[in-house]
Design a protein around this motif. Structure first.
Motif, mmCIF file in Angstrom:
data_model
loop_
_atom_site.group_PDB
_atom_site.id
_atom_site.type_symbol
_atom_site.label_atom_id
_atom_site.label_comp_id
_atom_site.label_asym_id
_atom_site.label_seq_id
_atom_site.Cartn_x
_atom_site.Cartn_y
_atom_site.Cartn_z
ATOM 1 N N PHE C 119 0.837 -1.203 0.000
ATOM 2 C CA PHE C 119 0.000 0.000 0.000
ATOM 3 C C PHE C 119 0.872 1.253 0.000
ATOM 4 O O PHE C 119 0.668 2.182 -0.777
ATOM 5 C CB PHE C 119 -0.914 0.002 1.226
ATOM 6 C CG PHE C 119 -1.574 1.333 1.469
ATOM 7 C CD1 PHE C 119 -2.659 1.733 0.709
ATOM 8 C CD2 PHE C 119 -1.093 2.201 2.445
ATOM 9 C CE1 PHE C 119 -3.250 2.970 0.912
ATOM 10 C CE2 PHE C 119 -1.674 3.434 2.647
ATOM 11 C CZ PHE C 119 -2.760 3.825 1.882
ATOM 12 N N TRP C 138 -3.683 2.364 -4.900
ATOM 13 C CA TRP C 138 -3.737 2.264 -3.438
ATOM 14 C C TRP C 138 -5.134 2.057 -2.860
ATOM 15 O O TRP C 138 -5.267 1.315 -1.879
ATOM 16 C CB TRP C 138 -3.015 3.439 -2.763
ATOM 17 C CG TRP C 138 -3.633 4.803 -2.969
ATOM 18 C CD1 TRP C 138 -3.267 5.734 -3.881
ATOM 19 C CD2 TRP C 138 -4.711 5.371 -2.228
ATOM 20 N NE1 TRP C 138 -4.046 6.841 -3.784
ATOM 21 C CE2 TRP C 138 -4.952 6.659 -2.772
ATOM 22 C CE3 TRP C 138 -5.523 4.946 -1.175
ATOM 23 C CZ2 TRP C 138 -5.946 7.505 -2.289
ATOM 24 C CZ3 TRP C 138 -6.519 5.784 -0.695
ATOM 25 C CH2 TRP C 138 -6.728 7.051 -1.256
ATOM 26 N N LEU C 142 -5.698 -0.785 0.053
ATOM 27 C CA LEU C 142 -5.998 -0.373 1.418
ATOM 28 C C LEU C 142 -6.954 -1.330 2.149
ATOM 29 O O LEU C 142 -6.647 -1.758 3.269
ATOM 30 C CB LEU C 142 -6.555 1.066 1.417
ATOM 31 C CG LEU C 142 -6.856 1.666 2.786
ATOM 32 C CD1 LEU C 142 -5.598 1.731 3.636
ATOM 33 C CD2 LEU C 142 -7.454 3.067 2.644
#
Ligand code: NA
Ligand code: NA
Lengths: 309, 446, 164
Positions: C119, C138, C142
Motif C-alpha cells: 500500500f 492504493w 488499502l
C-alpha cells in the motif's frame, strides 16, 4: 560454483514462440561461453505472473525477464509510449527507432527503475474482425473490439468502436459467442489463439502497421552488478545474438500469420498510407493527447518517436 | 538443498501444521513463506502483499463468490424445502425413495450452486432429519447427502471448474458443459447404489398408514404444485445462465454476477424475503463460504509459487513426463496422486497446485483437457467425503453431530466407489464428456 | 467464558469490529454484483464501451474477501483438521491449539506487513493499474491491508479468549 540467473516470461516454453526462443538462445550462448554463468528459464508464467515480473525484477527477486514493457506502465507511465498507435509503422523503422533519442529516453526510465535492456524486440500485430475489414477509422464504427493496450482502446473508442475489456485467453470464446466482433493483438497471438477460425477478415501489419509493441529482454541492475566482467560481456554478446535472431524472425512472424489466415479462407488486407494517416490523426486527438497530459515528458517522447525517419 | 529433499520437507511440514489444527489456508501460506525465506531470504516479506494481492485480485475469480452467492440466495430461501417436498411426493413411495429423492434434490441444487459443501448443507438440513425419522440407517442418510452434495462441483456451475479454467487457460464455459452429462450419470450411479443399499437393509417405505398417506396425497397435490411453481423461476434463471454461457452471450464472471443478482431478486420477490433477517442470512452464508474458498485459493497460489521457486514443481513434472509408460498407466498414476492429494486438501487447493503441472503432461499424452477436467473433478469429489479433510463430512457433522463419524464414513464409502466406477466408465467412453460440448460449441480449440 | 478488564474489553472490541467489517464486506460483495450487472447492461443492451467495470468489480471483491476474513475466523469458518487436538485434553491439547494459532497468527501478521508495505509503495509512487481506466492502485490495496490487520488482531483475540 556457477552463478544461476532466474529468467521468467509469460510465453509458452519449447513451442517455438519467438520470445521464448530469444531467451533460450541466450541461455545456450552463455553456457557455451563457459564463464560460470547459467540461465534458468521459467516459461509460461510458471514462476511469476505476467504482470508481477517487472516489480519482481527491479527489486532483484527475479534476475531476468522478457516482457511487454507496457505491462509496467502503471508504475512508469512513460512505458505506454511503447504500445502507442502509429509510433512505429514497420519493422525497418522499428530498427531505426532502437537507436534513436526516443529509445534513449525510454531506456533511461528503465535504468532509473533498476533494470537494463539486453535485447530489443518490437512485435507487430494487426486487426481481425468477423463483421467488416478494419482499414479506415470509419470501419470500426459499431464493432465491439478487444484491443491490446489502453492507448489503442482509447483510439478505437474515439473512432466509434465499443470496447470490451477481457483477458487475451478469452478472445477466442468471446469471438465465437459474439461478445466480440473483432480484436487487435500481436501476430503471434493471432496464430496461437487460432483466431483465424472465428474471423472473416485480417488486417495484416504490412508497411503501415498501427500496432507495435516493445518486448525487450531485461536484467535486474543488482543481478547485473553481481556478475563479473567476463560474465557481463558474455551476456551482452548473447543479447546481441538474440536481437539479431529476432530481427530475422520478426517479419517471418507476420508472414506466417498471413499464410495461416489465408489457408483458413480469411480475407487478408493491409492499411493504405491514407488509412494510416487518418488513424494517426485520431490517435493524436485521443491517445497521444491523454499521454501528453498525464505523463511529464509525454509530448517530448511522442515528438522524439515521430522525429525518427 | 536439492528439490526432492526440499519437496519432502515442505510436504511433511504442511502435514504437521494441518495435523495440529492450523486452518488450511494459513498452513499453506505459512509454509510457503517459510520456504521462500529459507530460499530467498527474509526480504521476501516485503513483496508478500503484492504477491498475495496479485493472486486474489483477478477478474476470473470474481465468478466464484458470485456463484456462491447465487446458491446461498436459493439455499436460504424456502426453495430447498419446496424442491425437497416435491421430489419426496413423487418418489417417497418407492423403496428407498426418500434417499433417492435426496440425491435428486442434490443434483438440482447442484445446478443452482457452484459449491459442494453448500449443496450438502442445503439439502442435508432437511434430508438427514427426515430420513432418520422415517427409519433410514444413519449411514445411508449421511452417505447419500455427503455424496450427493459432491455433485455441486461437477454439475455446472462449478467453483473448481472456474479455478481449472483459469489455471490452465481453458474455456470455463466449455468446462461447465463438459461436467453436465457426467454429473447426471454419477447421480444415476448414486441412486442405483442407494436402491441396492436399501434393498439390502430390508427396504424403506414411508411408514405412515395407508389412510394417512391417501389424505396426505390429496392435500399435497396442491401444495406440491405451488412448490413447483415457486422453484420454477430459479430453475429458469439457471437454465438462462447456462444458455448465456455457451449460447454466446456472456463470460463466466458476467453470468455469475447476473445470476446472483436475479436469484437474490427472486428470493426477495417470490419468497417475500425483503426483511433484513433473511437477506442477512444469505449474505452471511455467501460471505463465509467464499472467503474460506478464496483465501485457500490465494494461499495455495503462493504455495505453488514457492514450490516453483524451489524447483520442486519442475522436478516432479519432469519425473512424471520421463516415466515413459503407457498413457493409461500414466493416467492411473495421476489419478492415484490426485486421490492422495484429495485426502488432505480441498479441491480448489489441489487444482491450483496440480493443474498447471499436469496439463502439459496430459496434452503430451494426447488426452483431452476438458475430459481430464471432469476426471479430475470426480477424483476430487472423492476427497470431499474422505478424511482427514472432507469438506462435505464437516457439513454432515454440523447437521447431525450425533451420527458417529464411523457411520458417516462407512455410509459414504460405497459412493466413493461409485465415483471410481464413473472415472473408469469415462475412461472407456470419453464421448460421454465430450459429446455435449462438441455439439454446442463445436470442436475443441486446444 | 467471559473475560474481564482490558483483555475482555479488547476481545469485545474485536468482535464488534469484525462484525462491522463483515457488513462492509457483504455490501462490497453486493456492489461487485451490481457493477457486473451494470457492465452486462451497458455492453449488451446499450451496446456501449465498458471501461471500468471489470477492474472495479475485481477490486470490490478482493476488498470484500479480506474485510470478511476476521468474521470468518471468529465464527470458525476457516477449514481446519481438528481430529488430533480434539482427541487430546488438558495441557497437550492447549499447547497444540496454541501452536496452531501462533502459526496462523504469524502468517496473518506477515500478510498485514506485506500488504501495508505494498500500500505504501503504491501510494508513495502513485502507481496506477496501467489500463484504459487506469485508477490509482492504493484504494484497492488499502482494504486488503486493513482486512489483514483486523484478521491478525482477531487472531490475538481468539487466543486470549482461550479457545484458539
Ligand atoms: Na454446481
Ligand atoms: Na479428503
Amino acid at each position: 560454483a556457477d552463478t544461476t540467473l532466474r529468467v521468467s516470461h509469460q510465453f509458452p516454453g519449447g513451442k517455438g514462440d519467438v520470445r521464448d526462443e530469444m531467451v533460450q538462445l541466450m541461455a545456450r550462448e552463455v553456457k557455451a561461453a563457459d564463464v560460470g554463468l547459467e540461465l534458468q528459464v521459467y516459461p509460461g508464467q510458471s514462476l511469476f505472473k505476467a504482470k508481477e515480473q517487472w516489480g519482481a525484477m527491479v527489486r532483484g527477486r527475479l534476475d531476468m525477464t522478457a516482457l511487454p514493457l507496457d505491462y509496467a506502465s502503471g508504475r512508469h507511465p512513460e512505458f505506454s509510449a511503447t504500445l502507442m498507435p502509429g509510433l512505429v509503422r514497420n519493422h525497418e523503422r522499428a530498427q531505426r527507432l532502437n537507436d534513436s533519442e526516443f529509445m534513449d529516453m525510454i531506456k533511461k526510465v528503465i535504468n532509473d527503475a533498476g533494470a537494463r535492456v539486453l535485447a530489443d524486440a518490437w512485435l507487430a500485430g494487426g486487426f481481425a474482425s468477423n463483421k467488416q475489414c478494419i482499414t479506415s477509422p470509419d470501419t470500426v464504427q459499431g464493432q465491439t473490439l478487444r484491443a491490446a493496450g489502453p492507448a489503442f482502446d482509447e483510439m478505437l473508442a474515439t473512432a466509434g468502436a465499443s470496447i470490451a475489456s477481457m483477458p487475451s485467453s478469452e478472445i477466442y470464446t468471446a469471438m465465437q459467442t459474439g461478445v466480440l466482433d473483432g480484436a487487435n493483438t500481436s501476430s503471434g497471438s493471432f496464430v496461437s489463439y487460432r483466431i483465424y477460425e472465428q474471423v472473416t477478415c485480417l488486417t495484416a501489419p504490412g508497411a503501415n502497421a498501427l500496432w507495435f509493441m516493445y518486448e525487450p529482454v531485461l536484467i535486474s541492475e543488482s543481478s547485473w552488478n553481481s556478475l563479473n566482467e567476463e560474465q557481463q560481456a558474455a551476456l551482452m554478446a548473447a543479447g546481441q545474438k538474440a536481437e539479431e535472431y529476432f530481427v530475422k524472425e520478426a517479419a517471418g512472424l507476420d508472414q506466417k500469420m498471413v499464410d495461416v489466415f489465408k489457408e483458413n479462407g480469411v480475407e487478408v488486407v493491409n492499411m493504405t498510407p491514407e488509412n494510416y494517416e487518418a488513424w494517426l490523426k485520431i490517435a493524436q486527438d485521443s491517445a497521444y493527447k491523454t499521454f501528453a497530459e498525464n505523463v511529464p515528458n509525454g509530448q517530448a517522447l511522442i515528438d522524439a518517436a515521430l522525429a525518427v525517419e | 538443498m536439492d528439490p526432492v529433499t526440499s519437496g519432502i520437507f515442505v510436504v511433511i511440514a504442511l502435514l504437521i501444521l494441518m495435523a495440529i489444527g492450523t486452518p488450511i489456508a494459513f498452513a499453506l501460506g505459512a509454509i510457503a513463506l517459510g520456504a521462500l525465506f529459507l530460499d530467498r531470504g527474509v526480504g521476501e516479506l516485503v513483496y508478500f502483499g503484492e504477491t498475495f494481492f496479485g493472486h486474489i485480485a483477478s477478474f476470473g475469480f470474481v465468478a466464484i463468490p458470485m456463484f456462491i452467492l447465487m446458491g446461498a440466495a436459493v439455499a436460504s430461501s424456502p426453495t430447498g424445502r419446496d424442491l425437497y417436498r416435491s421430489l419426496d411426493l413423487w418418489m417417497g413411495k418407492l423403496p428407498g425413495g426418500l434417499a433417492i429423492s435426496n440425491i435428486g434434490a442434490c443434483s438440482i441444487f447442484a445446478a443452482l450452486s457452484g459449491s459442494s459443501p453448500a449443496t450438502s448443507a442445503a439439502i442435508g438440513k432437511l434430508g438427514i432429519p427426515e430420513m432418520r425419522k422415517r427409519g433410514y440407517p444413519d449411514g445411508v442418510a449421511a452417505g447419500c447427502i455427503a455424496a450427493g452434495g459432491t455433485l455441486g462441483i461437477l454439475i455446472p456451475p462449478s467453483v473448481t471448474m472456474i479455478v481449472y479454467g483459469i489455471s490452465t487457460e481453458t474455456s470455463i464455459g466449455r468446462l461447465f458443459i463438459a461436467g453436465a452429462i457426467p454429473g447426471l450419470m454419477l447421480a444415476g450411479l448414486f441412486m442405483v447404489w442407494t436402491l441396492i443399499a436399501c434393498k439390502m437393509a430390508g427396504g424403506y417405505n414411508t411408514p405412515s398408514p395407508v389412510a394417512e398417506a391417501a389424505a396426505q396425497i390429496k392435500e399435497n397435490v396442491e401444495g406440491n404444485l405451488k412448490a413447483l411453481v415457486r422453484v420454477l423461476p430459479f430453475l429458469l434463471v439457471v437454465m438462462g445462465i447456462l444458455f448465456a454461457l455457451y449460447g454466446g452471450v456472456a463470460t463466466p464472471s458476467e453470468a455469475a454476477g447476473v445470476g446472483a443478482f436475479l436469484c437474490l431478486g427472486l428470493a426477495i420477490v417470490v419468497y417475500r424475503m425483503w426483511q433484513a433477517g433473511p437477506i442477512n442470512t444469505i449474505m452471511r452464508d455467501a460471505l463465509r463460504e467464499s472467503v474460506m474458498i478464496m483465501l485457500i485459493i490465494a494461499t495455495a497460489e503462493i504455495f505453488a509459487f514457492a514450490l516453483s521457486s524451489l524447483f520442486i514443481t519442475q522436478t516432479v513434472a519432469g519425473a512424471i513426463a520421463d516415466l515413459e509408460v503407457n498413457r493409461w498407466v500414466l493416467m492411473g498414476i495421476i489419478n492415484l496422486f490426485l486421490l492422495v492429494a484429495g485426502f488432505f486438501l480441498p479441491p480448489v487447493a489441489v487444482i491450483v497446485m496440480a493443474a498447471p503441472i499436469l496439463l502439459p503432461i496430459i496434452l503430451a499424452a494426447n488426452f483431452d483437457p476438458y475430459w481430464f477436467a471432469v476426471i479430475l473433478t470426480i477424483n476430487l469429489e472423492i476427497g470431499l467425503i474422505t478424511p482427514p479433510v472432507g469438506l462435505n463430512l464437516f457439513i454432515i457433522k454440523g447437521i447431525a453431530p450425533d451420527i458417529a463419524l464411523r457411520d458417516i464414513l462407512l455410509g459414504s464409502l460405497p459412493y466413493a466407489l461409485c465415483m471410481v466406477l464413473a472415472i473408469i466408465i469415462l475412461c472407456v467412453f470419453p464421448e460421454i464428456v465430450l459429446w455435449l460440448p462438441d455439439l454446442l460449441m463445436g470442436p475443441s480449440t486446444y | 467464558m467471559s473475560q474481564r478488564g482490558l483483555i475482555g474489553g479488547f476481545i469485545r472490541l474485536m468482535d464488534t469490529a469484525s462484525i462491522a467489517t463483515a457488513y462492509l464486506a457483504g455490501a462490497l460483495l453486493f456492489i461487485g454484483v451490481l457493477s457486473v450487472v451494470h457492465m452486462v447492461f451497458v455492453r449488451y443492451v446499450m451496446g456501449e464501451s465498458t471501461i471500468w467495470q471489470t477492474e472495479f468489480t475485481t477490486f470490490a471483491i478482493s476488498a470484500s474477501m479480506l474485510l470478511g476474513t476476521p468474521y470468518v475466523l471468529k465464527t470458525g469458518g476457516h477449514v481446519a483438521v481438528t481430529v488430533l487436538p480434539d482427541a487430546l485434553s488438558g495441557l497437550p491439547k492447549f499447547l497444540m491449539q496454541l501452536a496452531a494459532s501462533l502459526v496462523g497468527l504469524a502468517f496473518c501478521i506477515a500478510l498485514s506487513f506485506g500488504s501495508w508495505y505494498y500500500f505504501y509503495e503504491a501510494y508513495a509512487f502513485e502507481w496506477t493499474s496501467g489500463t484504459v481506466w487506469n485508477p490509482p492502485l492504493w484504494p484497492a490495496i488499502l482494504p486488503v491491508a486493513i482486512g489483514a490487520t483486523l484478521l491478525s488482531l482477531q487472531y490475538v483475540a481468539e487466543i486470549l479468549r482461550g479457545e484458539p
